[in-house]
Design an enzyme around this catalytic site. Structure first.
Site, PDB file in Angstrom:
ATOM      1  NE  ARG A 161      -7.349  -0.480  10.896  1.00 56.31           N
ATOM      2  CZ  ARG A 161      -7.752  -0.777   9.414  1.00 56.31           C
ATOM      3  NH1 ARG A 161      -8.540  -1.838   9.483  1.00 56.31           N
ATOM      4  NH2 ARG A 161      -7.247  -0.325   8.450  1.00 56.31           N
ATOM      5  CE  LYS A 186      -8.289   2.968  11.560  1.00 60.14           C
ATOM      6  NZ  LYS A 186      -7.072   3.672  11.118  1.00 60.14           N
ATOM      7  NE  ARG A 263      -3.467  -2.789  10.282  1.00 61.39           N
ATOM      8  CZ  ARG A 263      -4.591  -3.145   9.470  1.00 61.39           C
ATOM      9  NH1 ARG A 263      -5.111  -4.567   9.541  1.00 61.39           N
ATOM     10  NH2 ARG A 263      -4.971  -2.552   8.359  1.00 61.39           N
TER      11      ARG A 263
END
Length: 339
Positions: A161, A186, A263
């Site tokens: 990311r 995350k 990605r």
């Protein structure tokens, strides 16, 4: 309940609940902050008072519904944005109900507001030929030639990311032996991603030219003034070199590409290469396998190969219909007879 009490609740929500208890990353906390800021400004305008004069009683169910309509009608937000704001309000009102029992009824009403149905966005990716074309058109002269080539190779290699790329530090890289990088994703989770030899060599050369090579906490990708490159800076670099590439694709509406397309591209190319979906899930840092499985729906190349594999034989060809190969396998027939 006074405005001062509302301020304490919001303060506790961000500094204790989101940061300490849930352990959210700064980017996620900023998303909650933006939602609460918009909602409080809307409530202040609706009550004809300053934000500092708002009280918990002003955060009503009707006001939340009006706020959602305001997002779609006045601000022209997409339904996905509306749903994202609503999810943040669900979390906030649930926290308020725990702290203030008198707000339980309002919180239950807010929690009952459903998300609107919306079609999943089209997942776009670059074909291998487009990746090769992009890398070939990168400049060979200039101050940031090495940085930008290393950046594009890193994006494609890791499928990281954009915030993960911006957060990469020298201490996260291991470029000797089996090169790899540790990515902070995350949910405050770390994962390790292997690096190609070419990517590792580019990063080695980039770090040798960096003035802070021996500082593990220094950023790998630096801006023009020597500060860490932000995700917005990475966006600009990607747009600079991909706008022409995407506009040349037939049947595609010209639009700006984001770093996230690398990605998607990494995931699809890994899938096409026969990498197990669980490995891809770990590679990309997906919590749910369902998130990874969607890439199986978007690769045309694999669909075409599957189509050719089950294509019926032309009946006009000599020897058709052919005797199935398995009928000649006596071991298989004997096993079937034994069932």
């Amino acid at each position: 309940m006074s405005a001062e009490y509302l301020g304490r609740i919001i303060y506790s929500f961000f500094l204790d609940y989101l940061t300490v208890q849930k352990g959210l990353r700064p980017a996620s906390i900023r998303s909650y902050r933006d939602t609460l800021r918009l909602f409080l400004k809307f409530a202040a305008s609706d009550t004809h008072r300053k934000v500092t004069r708002l009280a918990l009683q002003d955060l009503t169910f009707e006001r939340v519904k009006a706020f959602l309509q305001y997002l779609e009608g006045d601000r022209k937000n997409h339904i996905r944005t509306r749903n994202q704001r609503l999810a943040a309000l669900h979390t906030f009102f649930e926290y308020v109900a725990r702290k203030i029992p008198e707000m339980l009824s309002v919180s239950e009403q807010v929690a009952a507001i459903p998300m609107k149905r919306v079609h999943s966005p089209e997942t776009t990716f670059l074909e291998r030929e487009e990746i090769a074309s992009l890398l070939a058109q990168l400049p060979t002269e200039g101050r940031f030639v090495l940085r930008e080539r290393a950046l594009f190779m890193f994006l494609y290699n890791t499928g990281a990311r954009v915030q993960e790329v911006a957060d990469v530090r020298i201490g996260d890289l291991d470029l000797n032996g089996s090169p790899r990088v540790r990515l902070h994703g995350k949910g405050d989770k770390w994962r390790t991603c292997p690096l190609w030899t070419e990517t590792a060599n580019l990063l080695k050369t980039l770090l040798q030219q960096s003035p802070v090579t021996n500082v593990p906490g220094s950023a790998v990708f630096l801006s023009q003034n020597g500060t860490p490159l932000t995700r917005f800076g990475i966006y600009k670099i990607v747009r600079r070199y991909t706008d022409g590439l995407w506009q040349r694709r037939k049947g595609t509406n010209p639009h700006h590409l984001s770093p996230h397309i690398f990605r998607h591209t990494a995931a699809v190319h890994l899938l096409e290469s026969g990498v197990d979906v669980n490995v891809i899930r770990s590679w990309l840092g997906h919590v749910s396998l369902e998130t990874t499985n969607r890439y199986a729906e978007i690769t045309t190349r694999m669909k075409e190969e599957a189509l050719r594999a089950c294509e019926p034989t032309n009946a006009s060809l000599p020897g058709y219909p052919r005797k199935p190969v398995w009928r000649d396998d006596e071991t298989l027939l004997a096993w079937l007879d034994s069932l």
